[in-house]
Design an enzyme around this catalytic site. Sequence first.
Site, PDB file in Angstrom:
ATOM      1  N   ASP A 134      42.147 127.139  46.700  1.00  0.00           N
ATOM      2  CA  ASP A 134      42.231 126.984  45.245  1.00  0.00           C
ATOM      3  C   ASP A 134      40.914 127.426  44.616  1.00  0.00           C
ATOM      4  OD1 ASP A 134      43.239 126.069  42.714  1.00  0.00           O
ATOM      5  OD2 ASP A 134      41.963 124.299  42.935  1.00  0.00           O
ATOM      6  N   TYR A 156      45.521 117.884  48.909  1.00  0.00           N
ATOM      7  CA  TYR A 156      46.478 117.870  47.805  1.00  0.00           C
ATOM      8  C   TYR A 156      47.627 116.893  48.063  1.00  0.00           C
ATOM      9  CZ  TYR A 156      44.964 121.880  44.931  1.00  0.00           C
ATOM     10  OH  TYR A 156      44.298 122.712  44.078  1.00  0.00           O
ATOM     11  N   ASP A 177      31.003 126.828  52.115  1.00  0.00           N
ATOM     12  CA  ASP A 177      29.866 126.993  51.193  1.00  0.00           C
ATOM     13  C   ASP A 177      29.288 128.401  51.317  1.00  0.00           C
ATOM     14  OD1 ASP A 177      29.078 126.271  53.767  1.00  0.00           O
ATOM     15  OD2 ASP A 177      27.420 124.983  53.124  1.00  0.00           O
ATOM     16  N   ASP A 235      39.897 131.319  42.605  1.00  0.00           N
ATOM     17  CA  ASP A 235      39.362 131.426  41.244  1.00  0.00           C
ATOM     18  C   ASP A 235      38.061 132.228  41.261  1.00  0.00           C
ATOM     19  OD1 ASP A 235      41.390 129.791  40.163  1.00  0.00           O
ATOM     20  OD2 ASP A 235      39.979 128.762  38.838  1.00  0.00           O
ATOM     21  N   LYS A 293      35.174 123.975  56.971  1.00  0.00           N
ATOM     22  CA  LYS A 293      33.917 123.222  56.878  1.00  0.00           C
ATOM     23  C   LYS A 293      33.818 122.426  58.184  1.00  0.00           C
ATOM     24  CE  LYS A 293      30.207 121.757  54.711  1.00  0.00           C
ATOM     25  NZ  LYS A 293      29.044 122.624  54.378  1.00  0.00           N
TER      26      LYS A 293
HETATM   27  C1  IPM Z   1      46.513 126.980  41.157  1.00  0.00           C
HETATM   28  C2  IPM Z   1      46.319 125.857  40.163  1.00  0.00           C
HETATM   29  C3  IPM Z   1      47.080 124.629  40.662  1.00  0.00           C
HETATM   30  C4  IPM Z   1      46.479 124.210  41.985  1.00  0.00           C
HETATM   31  C5  IPM Z   1      47.123 123.430  39.662  1.00  0.00           C
HETATM   32  C6  IPM Z   1      47.667 123.835  38.329  1.00  0.00           C
HETATM   33  C7  IPM Z   1      47.889 122.269  40.234  1.00  0.00           C
HETATM   34  O1  IPM Z   1      44.963 125.608  39.991  1.00  0.00           O
HETATM   35  O2  IPM Z   1      47.664 127.390  41.365  1.00  0.00           O
HETATM   36  O3  IPM Z   1      45.522 127.455  41.705  1.00  0.00           O
HETATM   37  O4  IPM Z   1      45.501 123.438  42.031  1.00  0.00           O
HETATM   38  O5  IPM Z   1      46.982 124.665  43.017  1.00  0.00           O
HETATM   39 MG    MG Z   2      43.684 126.966  40.970  1.00  0.00          MG
END
Ligand code: IPM
Ligand code: MG
Length: 357
Positions: free
Chosen positions: A247, A141, A223, A251, A191
């Site tokens: 990240d 990042y 993975d 999700d 990884k």
């Molecule tokens: C998160 C989001 C952010 C990230 C974006 C909006 C920059 O996806 O907080 O997980 O990638 O960290």
């Molecule tokens: Mg995110």
Amino acid sequence: MAKKVVILPGDGIGQEIVPQAVRVMDLLAKEYGIAIETESHLIGGAAYDKTGTPLPKETLAACKAADAVLLGAVGGPKWEGLDYSVRPERGLLGIRKELQLFANLRPAVVFPQLVHASSLKPEVVAGIDVMVVRELTGDIYFGEPRGVTGEGDARRGLNSMVYTAPEIERIARKAFEVARVRSNKLCSVDKANVLECTELWRDVVNEVHADYPDVALSHMYVDNAAMQLVRWPKQFDVIVTGNIFGDILSDEASMLTGSIGMLPSASLGESHAMYEPIHGSAPDIAGKDLANPIATILSVGMMFKYTFGKPEAEQRVEQAVSRVLDAGARTADIATGDETAIGCAEMGDRIVAALGD
Ligand code: IPM
Ligand code: MG
């Protein structure tokens, strides 16, 4: 002395979910006798439109002077064509970096009432309680060099995955501490079979482990971790990983809970803290009173635990959410079968009412 909380609604559904969370914050503040002063500021696309930058100086200064920051979401198709330096996401990344919020705690807990809202089988997700500890200020990042150079077929895109040993050490320590107050189990995800940077990650995590011999440490390639999270998520308690893997995996973990609209987070540094849902600005449903405010409301619970030292307030928020779910309240993202969905504001009303009872 009054505590200062900076409110950053941001873009899209951020404008709808944050006001509901602020109601919960005000109510808890009263109840626990904490004087809170709030200040709203611009961030993301909304800030770019008004000031030409996604992170105005006033916003950053206010966040630096605050006890806590409550953020909604940033981004949207409107700003996708902009140069990276002024994209809404830069505003969020800028705050994380400037406030040195290196530890992002993302708890994925499934409410029993929502076990059937997950796309996975009920027996796989029932009882899930996983804490993803995501490093938030390093990795690909922020790594340099970065960018796209050249023209036509000679174009080349580059990002750099970078971690220093001290950066890995501080997030590893945080994760071991988190594991200690949970089940004493930590899984570090990397990884290391391909990426040298994450081989260093694994080495440093092993070194730090020497100070936490009571915590059972395991390592997993990312993975495999992505697969295991949907195959048998109950094997995980605390997961520690870098920024990009965290990240993606958080999700994925949110889907175990029924909806990404359920996952709160706390971003902590040595002297600052920010609380935000893990989801984005959901431009497709923004402005329609369809969003789920629960992730942001649960983030307020985390604020009371980590910034104000009131873990019981966090539990009260969770209980209030649980009670409205018991009573059948569902926003569209968590409604299944013939359940009727309610809007964002009504979900806020119901949670506020449940807290007041
Ligand atoms: C998160 C989001 C952010 C990230 C974006 C909006 C920059 O996806 O907080 O997980 O990638 O960290
Ligand atoms: Mg995110």
